[in-house]
Design a protein around this motif. Sequence first.
Motif, PDB file in Angstrom:
ATOM      1  N   GLU A   1       1.660   7.813  -8.284  1.00  0.00           N
ATOM      2  CA  GLU A   1       0.096   7.458  -8.088  1.00  0.00           C
ATOM      3  C   GLU A   1      -0.360   6.645  -9.315  1.00  0.00           C
ATOM      4  O   GLU A   1      -1.014   5.936  -9.150  1.00  0.00           O
ATOM      5  N   ARG A   2       0.090   7.123 -10.514  1.00  0.00           N
ATOM      6  CA  ARG A   2      -0.146   6.800 -11.753  1.00  0.00           C
ATOM      7  C   ARG A   2       0.144   5.123 -11.967  1.00  0.00           C
ATOM      8  O   ARG A   2      -0.652   4.326 -12.293  1.00  0.00           O
TER       9      ARG A   2
ATOM     10  N   ARG B   1       2.849  -6.680 -10.447  1.00  0.00           N
ATOM     11  CA  ARG B   1       2.566  -5.814  -9.966  1.00  0.00           C
ATOM     12  C   ARG B   1       4.045  -5.373  -9.145  1.00  0.00           C
ATOM     13  O   ARG B   1       4.137  -4.084  -8.522  1.00  0.00           O
TER      14      ARG B   1
ATOM     15  N   TYR C   1      -2.385  -1.713  -9.337  1.00  0.00           N
ATOM     16  CA  TYR C   1      -3.112  -2.155  -8.113  1.00  0.00           C
ATOM     17  C   TYR C   1      -4.558  -1.695  -8.345  1.00  0.00           C
ATOM     18  O   TYR C   1      -5.585  -2.547  -7.999  1.00  0.00           O
ATOM     19  N   GLY C   2      -4.729  -0.509  -8.753  1.00  0.00           N
ATOM     20  CA  GLY C   2      -6.186   0.100  -8.737  1.00  0.00           C
ATOM     21  C   GLY C   2      -6.530   0.834  -7.381  1.00  0.00           C
ATOM     22  O   GLY C   2      -5.926   0.391  -6.565  1.00  0.00           O
ATOM     23  N   GLY C   3      -7.761   1.457  -7.417  1.00  0.00           N
ATOM     24  CA  GLY C   3      -8.117   1.985  -6.265  1.00  0.00           C
ATOM     25  C   GLY C   3      -7.248   3.292  -5.791  1.00  0.00           C
ATOM     26  O   GLY C   3      -6.513   3.834  -6.658  1.00  0.00           O
ATOM     27  N   GLN C   4      -7.453   3.592  -4.599  1.00  0.00           N
ATOM     28  CA  GLN C   4      -6.972   5.086  -4.013  1.00  0.00           C
ATOM     29  C   GLN C   4      -5.561   4.820  -3.603  1.00  0.00           C
ATOM     30  O   GLN C   4      -5.171   3.927  -3.141  1.00  0.00           O
ATOM     31  N   HIS C   5      -4.791   5.568  -4.284  1.00  0.00           N
ATOM     32  CA  HIS C   5      -3.304   5.649  -3.603  1.00  0.00           C
ATOM     33  C   HIS C   5      -3.198   6.275  -2.158  1.00  0.00           C
ATOM     34  O   HIS C   5      -3.485   7.295  -1.969  1.00  0.00           O
TER      35      HIS C   5
ATOM     36  N   ASP D   1       0.926  -0.993  -0.185  1.00  0.00           N
ATOM     37  CA  ASP D   1      -0.139  -0.003  -0.145  1.00  0.00           C
ATOM     38  C   ASP D   1       0.731   1.281   0.100  1.00  0.00           C
ATOM     39  O   ASP D   1       0.459   2.408  -0.551  1.00  0.00           O
TER      40      ASP D   1
ATOM     41  N   TRP E   1       0.365   3.200  -9.335  1.00  0.00           N
ATOM     42  CA  TRP E   1      -0.298   2.395  -8.255  1.00  0.00           C
ATOM     43  C   TRP E   1      -1.559   2.121  -8.952  1.00  0.00           C
ATOM     44  O   TRP E   1      -2.211   0.971  -8.979  1.00  0.00           O
ATOM     45  N   GLN E   2      -2.122   3.186  -9.547  1.00  0.00           N
ATOM     46  CA  GLN E   2      -3.638   3.068 -10.193  1.00  0.00           C
ATOM     47  C   GLN E   2      -3.625   2.086 -11.432  1.00  0.00           C
ATOM     48  O   GLN E   2      -4.501   0.975 -11.578  1.00  0.00           O
ATOM     49  N   GLU E   3      -2.319   1.742 -12.114  1.00  0.00           N
ATOM     50  CA  GLU E   3      -2.211   1.104 -13.179  1.00  0.00           C
ATOM     51  C   GLU E   3      -2.150  -0.307 -12.811  1.00  0.00           C
ATOM     52  O   GLU E   3      -2.750  -1.386 -13.495  1.00  0.00           O
TER      53      GLU E   3
END
Length: 340
Positions: A104-105, A204, A111-115, A98, A107-109
Amino acid sequence: MRAAIAGASGYAGGELLRLLLSHPELEIGALTAASSAGGKLGEHQPHLPQLADRTILETTPETLQGHDVVFLALPHGHSAEVAAAIGDGAIVVDCGADHRLTDERAWQEFYGGQHAGSWPYGLPELPGQREILATARRIAVPGCYPTAVALALFPAFQYGLAEPDVVVVAASGTSGAGKSLKPNLLGSEVMGSVSAYGVGGVHRHTPEMEQSLGAVAGGPVRVSFTPTLAPMSRGILATCTAPAAPGVTANAVRQAYEAAFAKEPFVRLLPEGAWPATAMTYGANTAALQVTLDERSNRLVAVIAIDNLTKGTAGGAIQSVNLALGLPEETGLPLTGVAP
């Protein structure tokens, strides 16, 4: 000082407890989990008889309060909410993903969801990282594959030996996938078979490898990563290659790696001609490493073995906590493995 372990019934939690039982400065406090809450630890970690009668509690902020250190050995996506509810008094260590990525990009690519943002990275061997961890109150433990790859290649970029175009092929034991029941991890599926997964740049851990190596290189590093699943319970063997920089010689490579690891307690650069095996590191917070220059293809080749649960997770977490607490870095951590 007291340490709580959230996720105590999983593989990472069990490895944390095994190591903490030998730590002279940390007492084991609350043990928490989700689905196994209410049961006894011995039902899930039978190799820890000293803690067999301890009751597993629910993972709540109230249960984790009052500890000096809180280890979060939780699935990805679960640590951020728990950590946010813990006060500033404790050192919080996230063994999940986490808080590893700064982008942040990315993470979203992947894992997805809120960084949830990034915390100081718990790999002390990286240049300058010990000074950061010495004052850290929040620590993000690296992934097991990124731990191996960063240790294998950071000297190549620190000393300008390689071009920033890395290829990694790594084999891991099945414990890297956690304790959840999955058909592809059944003994009858794994025994006698090696399989690839996460192929084509989708694993990941890829952006985390690029992040660590890029920080040392001072610019972007591209990583092509192919993980494989090997018929063993624990361990990682990673073969990491990159084009050698112009004019680099085999002697220069060897001298740079000797300089990088001369004073490192947990990373062993093997004698020339000897190559790592996962059995060298089972149960130890160590890495066995060899490096060479493939003069025929002009590629630097580094091969490294670690125990994914020890140096790759729990041992690395405790190593970082020792620094944050002002303790000798080696406190409570085994240098000797288990054989055969």
